[in-house]
Design a protein around this motif. Sequence first.
Motif, PDB file in Angstrom:
ATOM      1  N   TRP A   1     -15.324   2.293  -1.059  1.00  0.00           N
ATOM      2  CA  TRP A   1     -16.329   1.818  -2.019  1.00  0.00           C
ATOM      3  C   TRP A   1     -15.802   0.528  -2.622  1.00  0.00           C
ATOM      4  O   TRP A   1     -14.594   0.324  -2.725  1.00  0.00           O
ATOM      5  N   GLY A   2     -16.735  -0.345  -2.964  1.00  0.00           N
ATOM      6  CA  GLY A   2     -16.357  -1.635  -3.526  1.00  0.00           C
ATOM      7  C   GLY A   2     -16.805  -1.772  -4.970  1.00  0.00           C
ATOM      8  O   GLY A   2     -17.848  -1.240  -5.356  1.00  0.00           O
ATOM      9  N   ARG A   3     -16.027  -2.474  -5.739  1.00  0.00           N
ATOM     10  CA  ARG A   3     -16.346  -2.727  -7.143  1.00  0.00           C
ATOM     11  C   ARG A   3     -17.577  -3.620  -7.230  1.00  0.00           C
ATOM     12  O   ARG A   3     -17.640  -4.682  -6.614  1.00  0.00           O
ATOM     13  N   SER A   4     -18.544  -3.197  -8.025  1.00  0.00           N
ATOM     14  CA  SER A   4     -19.845  -3.865  -8.067  1.00  0.00           C
ATOM     15  C   SER A   4     -19.762  -5.343  -8.418  1.00  0.00           C
ATOM     16  O   SER A   4     -20.470  -6.165  -7.829  1.00  0.00           O
ATOM     17  N   THR A   5     -18.903  -5.714  -9.369  1.00  0.00           N
ATOM     18  CA  THR A   5     -18.850  -7.119  -9.781  1.00  0.00           C
ATOM     19  C   THR A   5     -18.223  -8.022  -8.720  1.00  0.00           C
ATOM     20  O   THR A   5     -18.269  -9.244  -8.875  1.00  0.00           O
ATOM     21  N   TYR A   6     -17.674  -7.441  -7.671  1.00  0.00           N
ATOM     22  CA  TYR A   6     -17.089  -8.239  -6.591  1.00  0.00           C
ATOM     23  C   TYR A   6     -17.873  -8.093  -5.287  1.00  0.00           C
ATOM     24  O   TYR A   6     -17.390  -8.482  -4.229  1.00  0.00           O
ATOM     25  N   ALA A   7     -19.082  -7.571  -5.374  1.00  0.00           N
ATOM     26  CA  ALA A   7     -19.912  -7.356  -4.182  1.00  0.00           C
ATOM     27  C   ALA A   7     -20.378  -8.685  -3.598  1.00  0.00           C
ATOM     28  O   ALA A   7     -20.439  -9.711  -4.286  1.00  0.00           O
TER      29      ALA A   7
ATOM     30  N   ILE B   1     -14.084   1.877 -11.610  1.00  0.00           N
ATOM     31  CA  ILE B   1     -15.088   2.926 -11.418  1.00  0.00           C
ATOM     32  C   ILE B   1     -16.227   2.749 -12.417  1.00  0.00           C
ATOM     33  O   ILE B   1     -17.412   2.780 -12.033  1.00  0.00           O
ATOM     34  N   ILE B   2     -15.902   2.562 -13.684  1.00  0.00           N
ATOM     35  CA  ILE B   2     -16.937   2.393 -14.709  1.00  0.00           C
ATOM     36  C   ILE B   2     -17.801   1.178 -14.399  1.00  0.00           C
ATOM     37  O   ILE B   2     -19.022   1.201 -14.555  1.00  0.00           O
ATOM     38  N   ASP B   3     -17.173   0.105 -13.936  1.00  0.00           N
ATOM     39  CA  ASP B   3     -17.892  -1.106 -13.563  1.00  0.00           C
ATOM     40  C   ASP B   3     -18.881  -0.850 -12.421  1.00  0.00           C
ATOM     41  O   ASP B   3     -19.882  -1.541 -12.294  1.00  0.00           O
ATOM     42  N   SER B   4     -18.603   0.159 -11.611  1.00  0.00           N
ATOM     43  CA  SER B   4     -19.383   0.420 -10.397  1.00  0.00           C
ATOM     44  C   SER B   4     -20.164   1.727 -10.441  1.00  0.00           C
ATOM     45  O   SER B   4     -20.794   2.092  -9.453  1.00  0.00           O
ATOM     46  N   LEU B   5     -20.121   2.426 -11.551  1.00  0.00           N
ATOM     47  CA  LEU B   5     -20.623   3.797 -11.599  1.00  0.00           C
ATOM     48  C   LEU B   5     -22.089   3.929 -11.201  1.00  0.00           C
ATOM     49  O   LEU B   5     -22.456   4.840 -10.446  1.00  0.00           O
ATOM     50  N   ASP B   6     -22.947   3.033 -11.662  1.00  0.00           N
ATOM     51  CA  ASP B   6     -24.366   3.131 -11.290  1.00  0.00           C
ATOM     52  C   ASP B   6     -24.550   3.026  -9.783  1.00  0.00           C
ATOM     53  O   ASP B   6     -25.334   3.768  -9.190  1.00  0.00           O
ATOM     54  N   ASP B   7     -23.827   2.110  -9.150  1.00  0.00           N
ATOM     55  CA  ASP B   7     -23.936   1.955  -7.698  1.00  0.00           C
ATOM     56  C   ASP B   7     -23.347   3.163  -6.969  1.00  0.00           C
ATOM     57  O   ASP B   7     -23.912   3.631  -5.977  1.00  0.00           O
ATOM     58  N   LEU B   8     -22.217   3.669  -7.427  1.00  0.00           N
ATOM     59  CA  LEU B   8     -21.599   4.828  -6.785  1.00  0.00           C
ATOM     60  C   LEU B   8     -22.500   6.062  -6.872  1.00  0.00           C
ATOM     61  O   LEU B   8     -22.602   6.836  -5.921  1.00  0.00           O
ATOM     62  N   ARG B   9     -23.155   6.223  -7.991  1.00  0.00           N
ATOM     63  CA  ARG B   9     -24.009   7.402  -8.196  1.00  0.00           C
ATOM     64  C   ARG B   9     -25.297   7.352  -7.400  1.00  0.00           C
ATOM     65  O   ARG B   9     -26.026   8.343  -7.351  1.00  0.00           O
ATOM     66  N   ARG B  10     -25.573   6.237  -6.754  1.00  0.00           N
ATOM     67  CA  ARG B  10     -26.747   6.165  -5.868  1.00  0.00           C
ATOM     68  C   ARG B  10     -26.538   7.001  -4.612  1.00  0.00           C
ATOM     69  O   ARG B  10     -27.495   7.289  -3.892  1.00  0.00           O
ATOM     70  N   TRP B  11     -25.280   7.392  -4.334  1.00  0.00           N
ATOM     71  CA  TRP B  11     -24.935   8.104  -3.108  1.00  0.00           C
ATOM     72  C   TRP B  11     -24.235   9.430  -3.443  1.00  0.00           C
ATOM     73  O   TRP B  11     -23.082   9.636  -3.086  1.00  0.00           O
ATOM     74  N   PRO B  12     -24.931  10.343  -4.130  1.00  0.00           N
ATOM     75  CA  PRO B  12     -24.259  11.555  -4.595  1.00  0.00           C
ATOM     76  C   PRO B  12     -23.756  12.471  -3.480  1.00  0.00           C
ATOM     77  O   PRO B  12     -22.772  13.186  -3.681  1.00  0.00           O
ATOM     78  N   ALA B  13     -24.367  12.436  -2.325  1.00  0.00           N
ATOM     79  CA  ALA B  13     -23.878  13.286  -1.234  1.00  0.00           C
ATOM     80  C   ALA B  13     -22.549  12.765  -0.691  1.00  0.00           C
ATOM     81  O   ALA B  13     -21.699  13.542  -0.266  1.00  0.00           O
ATOM     82  N   ALA B  14     -22.368  11.464  -0.722  1.00  0.00           N
ATOM     83  CA  ALA B  14     -21.134  10.856  -0.207  1.00  0.00           C
ATOM     84  C   ALA B  14     -20.103  10.606  -1.307  1.00  0.00           C
ATOM     85  O   ALA B  14     -18.908  10.623  -1.043  1.00  0.00           O
ATOM     86  N   MET B  15     -20.561  10.356  -2.499  1.00  0.00           N
ATOM     87  CA  MET B  15     -19.683  10.014  -3.627  1.00  0.00           C
ATOM     88  C   MET B  15     -19.877  11.010  -4.767  1.00  0.00           C
ATOM     89  O   MET B  15     -19.997  10.633  -5.937  1.00  0.00           O
TER      90      MET B  15
END
Length: 188
Positions: free
Chosen positions: A110-116, A34-48
């Motif tokens: 959701w996918g981990r950012s470093t493995y996108a 989650i920490i690795d992906s937090l910036d990407d996850l927070r781009r979608w606050p309505a869904a995430m």
Amino acid sequence: MREWLQDIPEQIVTDRLLIRPHREGDGRALHDAIIDSLDDLRRWPAAMGWSLDDQSAQGSEEFCRACSEAFARRADFPLLITLRGSGTIVGSSGLHRPDWSVPKLEIGWWGRSTYAKKGLMTEAVAAILEFAFVHLRARRVFALPDDQNGASWRICERIGMNYEGLMEHERADPDGTLRNTRLYAMVR
């Protein structure tokens, strides 16, 4: 509970992935993903929206235990997506809100950012869909990606889900910004 739900497999294996329910002790590794992906996850606050909360290893552990319990009761089917061999968490998914009268389920991920951009989420979502149709006897599985989240809705298209339409102003960000949601589904 339907008797046949007692015997569903506890894991899904693909060429590169092992997809399984959360377990006690997964919290630290999930927190790291989650920490690795937090910036990407927070781009979608309505869904995430959960990603906007303070994140802690203890909170992730509590989440994993709740997910394990929900899976065991067959109330929800949350899943961790891990690399075969290493067990590294590369994403999270699940089949949610079962409606056994159809039966139908919603899939999210959701996918981990470093493995996108390695095709891992496409591989995972396709396998989870197959699991839903074969083992949960689903007749319909649907996804609700944000209209602007092209990475998510392109996965739907790559695996053959049908685009059923755009739901305007279907969700709202915490600041009140209205979001459009795409509806994709696969039926059998």
